[in-house]
Design a protein around this motif. Structure first.
Motif, PDB file in Angstrom:
ATOM      1  N   ARG A   1       0.833  -1.198   0.000  1.00 23.64           N
ATOM      2  CA  ARG A   1       0.000   0.000   0.000  1.00 23.64           C
ATOM      3  C   ARG A   1       0.874   1.256   0.000  1.00 23.64           C
TER       4      ARG A   1
ATOM      5  N   THR B   1       0.938   4.345   1.479  1.00 19.09           N
ATOM      6  CA  THR B   1       0.190   4.906   2.594  1.00 19.09           C
ATOM      7  C   THR B   1       0.367   6.415   2.741  1.00 19.09           C
TER       8      THR B   1
ATOM      9  N   TRP C   1      -4.177   6.416   8.889  1.00 16.23           N
ATOM     10  CA  TRP C   1      -3.324   5.978   7.787  1.00 16.23           C
ATOM     11  C   TRP C   1      -4.157   5.193   6.791  1.00 16.23           C
TER      12      TRP C   1
ATOM     13  N   ASP D   1      -4.427   3.756   2.420  1.00 13.13           N
ATOM     14  CA  ASP D   1      -3.768   3.530   1.137  1.00 13.13           C
ATOM     15  C   ASP D   1      -4.219   4.670   0.230  1.00 13.13           C
TER      16      ASP D   1
END
Length: 501
Positions: free
Chosen positions: A365, A367, A374, A376
């Motif tokens: 991901r 992020t 948090w 993606d």
């Protein structure tokens, strides 16, 4: 200091006399059988070396930061610009539409941008130069045009009016432009759409398509719809020929390597299993020996992106975005989830100030810290950049409009082969800069640091922002941010980092 291999030192010594010497062969070998590639990766065009911040003389094999992108040269960009509105890429065999001036008015601006669905339909019905077999490019096809001697203006406040900028594409061949600041876009809103959809979702479950930004030099996943109900729009290029471009043909050898028969690149099957900063990543690959092969290097960013498998992601296949023949070390990401790492490339991500950052590709991901959590934000398979060295704890909520996670220590997977040559002293030839017209008083990535969005946008002085007054990230996020649904944004409804795709 980097501990260098004797065989590579010998080659480097020879390069003093010959100026250029081959380290890797143009074909790979599996069990003694040579494998000819089916497509070629275009070099990044980066021919300058950098320290941890500034441009410097390329280091020798006994110095730190040896093995940078500029010291290994691959297939140099080569285009033919035809008189019929097309461009032929002599390296990839792809033919491109030449300009993004979709409406044909002689200008490239927001009026030429299309939504994803509009782009699909536009190209489906496109006849150009007598050809009707055009297609919307995949992310690998479009990324083949990226040149990393460009200059990223992100986060730098430019003066209004005309100035000079080198984009991450050959603007003398292709008709491209920055974001349309006259219509309220940021300078870096030059996202080009592809046919590659993210197999998972970004942000809060947004359907996402990958695109390339030729002004800031990144791959990101972009939500196809905006929170206010509007639809994301993009610049568009069409492509035809060589439908096999970007399709990997991996074979697992018996010596701990993976050969991509499509490109003749030989890859380390295992990754480094531990993360490290950029300087150490270069040294790791230069000193690596696997089954007698010690001609390894840190891949440039286009080589690295070539092995992304965009049909895989942590959420949909519980894996890294790479063929399962490769072994990928899992990590725990900033949000506490099992994930997969970012991997360093040897390519510096140059901006208008320095070369502090180097590029990486997210195989997990991508992020970012948004709205207190948090997420993606850009998708597995994105290409972004990190500071080459430093302390990641200095970025507890990431950096930039989407709060991109700053890790600094990333994973490594080394490469060899591909017909790449070593050049001890590459010659830098600057491309001609593009004249840009910036009509915005804002930073290229966010609001000016010394002025709040409320101060900038409240044109009638009533202490709040209406939808018609909002610009950029706030306009795109207006519906979600307007918590009491009164049609205005007040000070307590305006986040410090508004979302922007």
């Amino acid at each position: 200091m980097i501990k260098s291999k004797a065989s590579k030192l010998t080659l480097i010594a020879l390069s003093v006399v010959t100026a250029l010497c081959n380290i890797n062969t143009a074909v790979a070998s599996i069990g003694g059988k040579q494998v000819s590639p089916s497509y070629a990766i275009v070099d990044t065009n980066q021919s300058q070396c950098f320290g941890t911040t500034d441009q410097e003389k390329c280091p020798s094999a006994t110095e730190a930061m040896f093995g940078q992108d500029a010291q290994y040269q691959g297939n140099q960009p080569s285009y033919i610009k035809h008189d019929n509105g097309t461009v032929s890429d002599q390296v990839t065999g792809l033919m491109w539409s030449q300009t993004t001036d979709i409406n044909g008015d002689g200008k490239i601006n927001a009026q030429d941008k299309l939504t994803f669905e509009e782009a699909v339909n536009y190209i489906k019905n496109l006849t150009l130069a007598g050809y009707s077999d055009w297609r919307l490019p995949t992310i690998k096809e479009l990324y083949s045009l990226t040149l990393f001697d460009g200059q990223d203006p992100s986060g730098i406040k430019l003066n209004t009016g005309k100035s000079q900028l080198i984009p991450f594409i050959d603007h003398e061949i292709f008709g491209v432009n920055t974001g349309d600041t006259k219509s309220g876009e940021r300078l870096i809103d030059s996202q080009f759409v592809t046919s590659t959809k993210y197999v998972s979702t970004t942000m809060h479950g947004d359907d996402t398509v990958f695109g390339v930004n030729f002004i800031d030099g990144r791959i990101k996943g972009y939500g196809t719809s905006m929170p206010d109900g509007s639809v994301k729009t993009f610049y568009v290029l069409a492509v035809r020929d060589n439908p096999d471009y970007g399709k990997n043909d991996f074979v697992k050898a018996d010596n701990g390597t993976i050969v991509d028969q499509a490109t003749s690149l030989v890859w380390q099957q295992n990754d480094s299993a531990t993360t490290m900063n950029f300087t150490d990543a270069l040294g790791y690959c230069e000193s690596l020996s696997v089954s007698g092969n010690n001609n390894w290097r840190l891949p440039n960013v286009k080589e690295l992106q070539s092995i992304v498998d965009y049909t895989r992601s942590p959420d949909t296949s519980a894996s890294a975005a790479i063929d399962p023949l490769f072994n990928s070390t899992s990590i725990t990401n900033e949000g506490g989830k099992k994930d997969y790492a970012n991997y360093w490339s040897s390519t510096t991500h140059v901006n208008l100030k320095d070369g502090e950052n180097a590029t990486y590709v997210s195989f997990g991901r991508a992020t970012g810290f948004m709205n207190g959590q948090w997420l993606d934000v850009h998708g597995a398979g994105s290409q972004r950049s990190d500071p080459k060295v430093g302390d990641a704890s200095q970025y507890p909520q990431g950096k930039g409009p989407q709060g991109d996670s700053i890790r600094i220590n990333n994973m490594v997977r080394c490469v060899s082969g591909g017909g790449v040559t070593f050049n001890a002293s590459p010659e830098y030839q600057a491309r001609t800069a593009m004249t840009i017209e910036n009509m915005s008083t804002e930073s290229t990535s966010d609001m000016p640091m010394n002025k709040s969005p409320l101060t900038m946008m409240d044109t009638n002085g009533d202490g709040k922002i209406s939808f018609s007054e909002a610009r950029g990230p706030l306009k795109e996020d207006f519906k979600r941010l307007d918590k009491n649904k009164d049609g205005f944004l007040t000070k307590d409804e305006i986040p410090s980092k508004p979302k922007h795709d």
